[in-house]
Design a protein around this motif. Sequence first.
Motif, short mmCIF file in Angstrom:
data_model
loop_
_atom_site.label_atom_id
_atom_site.label_comp_id
_atom_site.label_asym_id
_atom_site.label_seq_id
_atom_site.Cartn_x
_atom_site.Cartn_y
_atom_site.Cartn_z
N SER A 214 0.81 -1.22 0.00
CA SER A 214 0.00 0.00 0.00
C SER A 214 0.85 1.27 0.00
CB SER A 214 -0.93 0.01 1.22
OG SER A 214 -0.20 0.17 2.42
N VAL A 215 2.15 1.12 0.15
CA VAL A 215 3.06 2.27 0.14
C VAL A 215 4.15 2.00 -0.90
CG1 VAL A 215 2.62 2.80 2.57
CG2 VAL A 215 4.53 1.30 1.96
N PRO A 216 4.92 3.01 -1.29
CA PRO A 216 6.00 2.78 -2.27
C PRO A 216 6.92 1.65 -1.83
CG PRO A 216 5.67 5.13 -1.95
CD PRO A 216 4.80 4.44 -0.93
N SER A 217 7.37 0.86 -2.81
CA SER A 217 8.18 -0.32 -2.50
C SER A 217 9.47 0.04 -1.77
CB SER A 217 8.51 -1.08 -3.78
OG SER A 217 9.09 -0.22 -4.75
N GLY A 218 10.07 1.18 -2.11
CA GLY A 218 11.30 1.58 -1.42
C GLY A 218 11.06 1.81 0.06
N MET A 219 9.93 2.41 0.39
CA MET A 219 9.59 2.65 1.79
C MET A 219 9.39 1.32 2.52
SD MET A 219 6.37 4.85 3.31
CE MET A 219 6.85 6.27 2.32
N SER A 220 8.73 0.38 1.85
CA SER A 220 8.49 -0.92 2.48
C SER A 220 9.79 -1.67 2.70
CB SER A 220 7.54 -1.75 1.61
OG SER A 220 6.25 -1.19 1.59
N LEU A 221 10.70 -1.58 1.74
CA LEU A 221 11.98 -2.28 1.88
C LEU A 221 12.77 -1.74 3.07
CD1 LEU A 221 13.07 -2.62 -1.86
CD2 LEU A 221 12.83 -4.51 -0.22
N VAL A 222 12.75 -0.43 3.23
CA VAL A 222 13.47 0.17 4.37
C VAL A 222 12.85 -0.27 5.69
CG1 VAL A 222 13.99 2.36 5.52
CG2 VAL A 222 14.27 2.16 3.04
N ALA A 223 11.52 -0.35 5.71
CA ALA A 223 10.82 -0.67 6.96
C ALA A 223 10.80 -2.16 7.28
CB ALA A 223 9.38 -0.15 6.88
N PRO B 88 12.96 -4.76 7.83
CA PRO B 88 13.67 -5.38 8.97
C PRO B 88 13.07 -5.00 10.33
CG PRO B 88 15.23 -4.50 7.37
CD PRO B 88 13.89 -3.98 6.98
N ASP B 89 12.77 -3.71 10.51
CA ASP B 89 12.18 -3.28 11.78
C ASP B 89 10.80 -3.88 11.98
OD1 ASP B 89 14.40 -1.82 12.44
OD2 ASP B 89 13.59 0.10 11.71
N LEU B 90 10.05 -3.98 10.90
CA LEU B 90 8.70 -4.55 10.99
C LEU B 90 8.78 -6.02 11.39
CD1 LEU B 90 5.65 -4.20 10.57
CD2 LEU B 90 6.00 -4.76 8.14
N ARG B 91 9.74 -6.72 10.84
CA ARG B 91 9.91 -8.14 11.18
C ARG B 91 10.25 -8.30 12.65
NH1 ARG B 91 13.85 -12.43 7.91
NH2 ARG B 91 13.37 -14.27 9.21
N ARG B 92 11.15 -7.46 13.15
CA ARG B 92 11.53 -7.55 14.57
C ARG B 92 10.35 -7.18 15.47
NH1 ARG B 92 16.59 -5.71 12.49
NH2 ARG B 92 15.93 -3.53 12.61
N ALA B 93 9.58 -6.17 15.06
CA ALA B 93 8.44 -5.75 15.88
C ALA B 93 7.37 -6.84 15.94
CB ALA B 93 7.85 -4.45 15.32
N MET B 94 7.15 -7.51 14.83
CA MET B 94 6.18 -8.60 14.82
C MET B 94 6.63 -9.74 15.73
SD MET B 94 3.43 -8.17 12.81
CE MET B 94 2.97 -9.81 12.25
N ALA B 95 7.92 -10.04 15.69
CA ALA B 95 8.45 -11.11 16.55
C ALA B 95 8.31 -10.73 18.02
CB ALA B 95 9.90 -11.40 16.19
N ALA B 96 8.62 -9.48 18.33
CA ALA B 96 8.52 -9.01 19.71
C ALA B 96 7.09 -9.04 20.21
CB ALA B 96 9.09 -7.60 19.82
N ALA B 97 6.13 -8.88 19.29
CA ALA B 97 4.72 -8.88 19.67
C ALA B 97 4.16 -10.29 19.76
CB ALA B 97 3.91 -8.06 18.66
N GLY B 98 5.00 -11.29 19.50
CA GLY B 98 4.54 -12.67 19.60
C GLY B 98 3.87 -13.19 18.36
N ASN B 99 4.05 -12.51 17.24
CA ASN B 99 3.45 -12.94 15.97
C ASN B 99 4.52 -12.85 14.88
OD1 ASN B 99 1.73 -13.64 13.91
ND2 ASN B 99 0.51 -11.76 13.97
N PRO B 100 5.51 -13.75 14.93
CA PRO B 100 6.68 -13.60 14.05
C PRO B 100 6.46 -13.96 12.59
CG PRO B 100 6.83 -15.63 15.30
CD PRO B 100 5.61 -14.91 15.83
N LEU B 101 5.35 -14.59 12.27
CA LEU B 101 5.12 -15.14 10.92
C LEU B 101 6.23 -16.14 10.63
CD1 LEU B 101 3.80 -11.98 9.03
CD2 LEU B 101 2.54 -13.68 10.35
N SER B 102 6.76 -16.20 9.40
CA SER B 102 7.79 -17.22 9.12
C SER B 102 8.91 -16.62 8.29
CB SER B 102 7.17 -18.40 8.37
OG SER B 102 6.87 -18.04 7.03
#
Length: 386
Positions: free
Chosen positions: A28-37, A39-53
Amino acid sequence: MDLEYVRAHAGRRVTDLTRRDVARALLSVPSGMSLVALPDLRRAMAAAGNPLSPVFWDSAKEILLQIEACVATVGEVQRWVESTGTEPILLTPGFFIWPEEDERGPVGEEMFSRLVRHLEERVRAGEIDSDALLRGDQGARRAYEELQDRWLNTPLPDGRVPGFAVADEQNEELMAVFEEQEAMALSELRRIVAGLPRQPELPVADLEVAAARLRVLLGQPGYPANVLRACAGFEGRPMPDDDMELWLSVAAGVAGPISDLSEEDDTVEEFTDLDGEVSHEDQVLAALCEIQYADWVAAAAALVRLGPGVLASPERIARLIAESPDITTEVDMSDPDELRGSERLFAAVVTLWGHLGIVDADDVLTPLGWWGLPLALERAWSPKEY
């Protein structure tokens, strides 16, 4: 782009976010913005107990890189979202096609949401292997497609069959659009005819001759009789005894075919041969159905204003449409391909008009055509009683 954005975009708690939710937010946002975000998004999801795979995160990075490099196709992006395990497939093996998101009606939106929830339940039950889908496992993909096809064709507790319910809504919406266009075309036609300096008069003798010739023609096998019968809806029912009723029924049918060609003489092989050549008759009917209301109005307006004796060849009609002061059409006079396309469609019309006496052997509008063309269109576009 952060975890709060994804949560708000999906409208659910972080612990309930699915691969589909994250994928849709990333897209839903420019791909460059998503690429930058990412790694942090992955860590935040893991910290919230929903790491996906790891498979999901790797696939997300790969598709975003392809999008950023302008090498990802729309189909590849769509398939990636579908491979999250809870995205309805755009085109199922049973040839059901979901409407685009901004084109779904209330029923379509309801059924789409129901299917998403159903898929989420199947993921939780272990029936859908999202990682296998993301890895491109063909067996997992087939099972995923079959599961969705079954759901679309299985009645809900209220008796509705999802696939049919969505299709019915689409058909109703399409018919509403056609009826609106038809009403606008009819209104414009009436305005134009009312503004003529002299109203066309019925050439009685010409109608009698044309109707007599038409009766003989309609009783013959093959083209053009079979197309004219289909246009007028005469297959399987008797022709009118009244000459005017007969002639107007067929002339109106050219502008709005009532039925398809009879399939009584088709063999099983012909009926099931999807790769076979399309018959000339089918091509003619397809051309008639392809003509837009605006083009019909533009052509008819020009011809009735110019009156009997005007050339009504396909080439001339295409230019009359392009030059029309009444209707904004899609025909661009500066584009030879568009003019040729319009000529091709009206070539079928003018040929059939010749058999009705609307034009003569030289494609010139006759007094009968001048009188009958607006009446035929009026009949074709007037509300039908079923």
